[in-house]
Design an enzyme around this catalytic site. Structure first.
Site, PDB file in Angstrom:
ATOM      1  N   GLU A 127       5.979  -7.050  -3.400  1.00 33.96           N
ATOM      2  CA  GLU A 127       4.954  -6.436  -2.552  1.00 33.96           C
ATOM      3  C   GLU A 127       3.698  -7.311  -2.536  1.00 33.96           C
ATOM      4  O   GLU A 127       2.882  -7.224  -1.629  1.00 33.96           O
ATOM      5  CB  GLU A 127       4.664  -5.020  -3.062  1.00 33.96           C
ATOM      6  CG  GLU A 127       3.811  -4.138  -2.192  1.00 33.96           C
ATOM      7  CD  GLU A 127       4.487  -3.662  -0.903  1.00 33.96           C
ATOM      8  OE1 GLU A 127       3.768  -3.153  -0.027  1.00 33.96           O
ATOM      9  OE2 GLU A 127       5.717  -3.809  -0.753  1.00 33.96           O
ATOM     10  N   TYR A 149      -1.258  -1.165  -3.912  1.00 35.52           N
ATOM     11  CA  TYR A 149      -0.265  -1.493  -4.941  1.00 35.52           C
ATOM     12  C   TYR A 149      -0.008  -3.007  -4.972  1.00 35.52           C
ATOM     13  O   TYR A 149      -0.017  -3.637  -6.028  1.00 35.52           O
ATOM     14  CB  TYR A 149       1.039  -0.728  -4.651  1.00 35.52           C
ATOM     15  CG  TYR A 149       2.185  -1.180  -5.519  1.00 35.52           C
ATOM     16  CD1 TYR A 149       2.345  -0.669  -6.799  1.00 35.52           C
ATOM     17  CD2 TYR A 149       3.099  -2.141  -5.064  1.00 35.52           C
ATOM     18  CE1 TYR A 149       3.385  -1.106  -7.615  1.00 35.52           C
ATOM     19  CE2 TYR A 149       4.136  -2.586  -5.863  1.00 35.52           C
ATOM     20  CZ  TYR A 149       4.277  -2.072  -7.135  1.00 35.52           C
ATOM     21  OH  TYR A 149       5.303  -2.515  -7.938  1.00 35.52           O
TER      22      TYR A 149
HETATM   23  P1  GDR Z   1       8.853  -0.104  -1.539  1.00 34.00           P
HETATM   24  O1  GDR Z   1       9.943   1.057  -1.766  1.00 34.00           O
HETATM   25  O2  GDR Z   1       7.645   0.392  -0.882  1.00 34.00           O
HETATM   26  O3  GDR Z   1       9.565  -1.254  -0.887  1.00 34.00           O
HETATM   27  O4  GDR Z   1       8.470  -0.476  -3.042  1.00 34.00           O
HETATM   28  P2  GDR Z   1      10.252   2.434  -0.997  1.00 34.00           P
HETATM   29  O5  GDR Z   1      11.618   2.794  -1.397  1.00 34.00           O
HETATM   30  O6  GDR Z   1       9.180   3.427  -1.219  1.00 34.00           O
HETATM   31  O7  GDR Z   1      10.194   2.019   0.561  1.00 34.00           O
HETATM   32  C1  GDR Z   1      11.101   1.083   1.124  1.00 34.00           C
HETATM   33  C2  GDR Z   1      10.962   1.082   2.636  1.00 34.00           C
HETATM   34  O8  GDR Z   1      11.467   2.318   3.166  1.00 34.00           O
HETATM   35  C3  GDR Z   1      10.585   2.775   4.181  1.00 34.00           C
HETATM   36  N1  GDR Z   1      10.724   4.233   4.367  1.00 34.00           N
HETATM   37  C4  GDR Z   1      10.459   5.174   3.431  1.00 34.00           C
HETATM   38  N2  GDR Z   1      10.022   5.056   2.144  1.00 34.00           N
HETATM   39  C5  GDR Z   1       9.874   6.206   1.426  1.00 34.00           C
HETATM   40  N3  GDR Z   1       9.494   6.113   0.139  1.00 34.00           N
HETATM   41  N4  GDR Z   1      10.106   7.439   1.983  1.00 34.00           N
HETATM   42  C6  GDR Z   1      10.516   7.602   3.285  1.00 34.00           C
HETATM   43  O9  GDR Z   1      10.722   8.711   3.745  1.00 34.00           O
HETATM   44  C7  GDR Z   1      10.718   6.408   4.043  1.00 34.00           C
HETATM   45  N5  GDR Z   1      11.124   6.168   5.314  1.00 34.00           N
HETATM   46  C8  GDR Z   1      11.131   4.866   5.485  1.00 34.00           C
HETATM   47  C9  GDR Z   1       9.218   2.378   3.670  1.00 34.00           C
HETATM   48  O10 GDR Z   1       8.257   2.408   4.720  1.00 34.00           O
HETATM   49  C10 GDR Z   1       9.520   0.970   3.147  1.00 34.00           C
HETATM   50  O11 GDR Z   1       9.449   0.054   4.185  1.00 34.00           O
HETATM   51  C11 GDR Z   1       9.446  -0.609  -4.059  1.00 34.00           C
HETATM   52  C12 GDR Z   1       8.845  -0.043  -5.353  1.00 34.00           C
HETATM   53  O12 GDR Z   1       9.852   0.027  -6.317  1.00 34.00           O
HETATM   54  C13 GDR Z   1       7.743  -0.932  -5.884  1.00 34.00           C
HETATM   55  O13 GDR Z   1       7.319  -0.464  -7.160  1.00 34.00           O
HETATM   56  C14 GDR Z   1       8.294  -2.354  -6.021  1.00 34.00           C
HETATM   57  O14 GDR Z   1       7.317  -3.215  -6.532  1.00 34.00           O
HETATM   58  C15 GDR Z   1       8.802  -2.834  -4.668  1.00 34.00           C
HETATM   59  O15 GDR Z   1       9.814  -1.952  -4.222  1.00 34.00           O
HETATM   60  C16 GDR Z   1       9.389  -4.240  -4.766  1.00 34.00           C
END
Ligand code: GDR
Length: 340
Positions: A127, A149
């Protein structure tokens, strides 16, 4: 005498895998958590858990960290503790900075002042790179964070570098790309998808609501990444390494694979907020899009180049996406049936 390791943030997904690996290697494992709740460690085999010396310490407070580091004189400190949700950091930047910036500063400074022979490994994040510009992101890619973050992880990377350079500490950053498992927290998209898919497969009438399903991530298996960081720690001189698979998949693809595994085939209609995934057999809408799950400054894609870890540590990600999605489904099935 066995090596002594401290894991901060031991109560999360990564702490579980790391404790298992270190105990198996014969380490004396100490762990700190933010509350007395066992968290993910509740899933750890009892004989492994019993070997861990657990303590509740707030990493944002300097005095208890000083005492812990000074009394512990650990051989290794794995600093995992963090507010790890990107989405949460957008609404709670202060909490994120306190935990991630103050936490690391306290740990690194205590090691510098009270136990300078201790090796420190900081878990950084993809990130910190922001959006993928071209090709893949490596240890040489310039930080360009987009979220609070990501900013804290860029800060950590630079702080660790500075402490290594200026004070001669053995300090290094593992730049971890997304890593998932059956023990993943519910705030992350993969776990959210799996929970919903299993409930739907069990006859639930819910709809899985998501944000940006076109975002792409480089998803690996947390157990493999924790193996990698222990290999990094065993090196004589400190250096930073990227841990990633180099494979990009969209959230939408992840959803399709998960549904396929429970025997449901999806077809998609519409665009943007009107996009929907329907069961091809029943025509029921199983996936829809909700604006509230979109994030400002979301990263469209990340993809890591782990060739340095491969060449210097002999590390390769062993568990394919398809395989860990199955593990996540099996674990969730067992979890839901034990509750029903
Ligand atoms: P991320 O993980 O932000 O990449 O961070 P996350 O799983 O939250 O999101 C991944 C992608 O999915 C999209 N998305 C959603 N995300 C969540 N949480 N909920 C939803 O409903 C949803 N819909 C779509 C997000 O927009 C994003 O693009 C993770 C964490 O583990 C961090 O701690 C770590 O450092 C990074 O990965 C590498």
């Amino acid at each position: 005498m066995s090596n002594k390791a401290l894991i901060t943030g031991i109560g999360g997904q990564d702490g579980l895998f790391l404790s298992r690996i270190l105990i198996e290697k014969g380490y004396e494992v100490h762990g700190i958590t933010k509350s007395s709740d066992l968290g993910t460690l509740a899933h750890l085999e009892e004989d492994v858990r019993d070997k861990i010396e657990l303590r509740v310490v707030n990493i944002a407070e300097k005095a208890p960290i000083d005492t812990l580091i000074s009394e512990g004189q650990f051989d290794q400190v794995y600093h995992l503790a963090a507010q790890s949700s990107v989405a949460r950091s957008i609404n709670h930047p202060r909490e994120t900075i306190e935990s991630n910036v103050l936490g690391l500063t306290n740990i690194a400074t205590s090691i510098r002042d009270k136990s300078p022979q201790t090796k420190l490994l900081f878990t950084g994040s993809s990130e910190m790179f922001g959006d993928l510009v071209d090709g893949q992101q490596s240890e040489l890619t310039a930080p360009n964070p987009q979220s609070p973050y990501g900013l804290t992880k860029a800060f950590g990377f630079q702080l660790v570098n500075a402490y290594r350079k200026h004070y001669g500490l053995w300090a290094a950053t593992a730049i971890l790309f997304n890593h998932e498992s059956e023990y993943r927290g519910e705030q992350f998209v993969t776990k959210k998808i799996i929970q919903s898919v299993v409930r739907i497969a069990n006859g639930g009438d819910e709809t899985l609501s998501l944000g940006n399903i076109h975002a792409q991530r480089d998803w690996g298996y947390a157990g493999d990444y924790m193996e990698g960081i222990t290999q990094m720690m065993e090196r004589e001189s400190p250096d930073d390494y990227v841990f990633a698979t180099g494979q990009l998949h969209s959230v939408k693809e992840f959803v399709e694979i998960a549904f396929n595994k429970v025997g449901i085939k999806l077809e998609w209609t519409g665009e943007g907020l009107a996009e929907e995934g329907r069961d091809t057999e029943t025509q029921r809408t199983l996936v829809n899009i909700e604006k509230r799950f979109y994030r400002p400054g979301d990263i469209a894609g990340t993809c890591g180049d782990a060739s340095k870890a491969r060449e210097q540590l002999g590390w390769v990600p062993k568990t394919a996406l398809d395989e860990f999605i199955s593990k996540m489904i099996d674990h969730e099935r067992a979890n839901q049936s034990s509750k029903s």
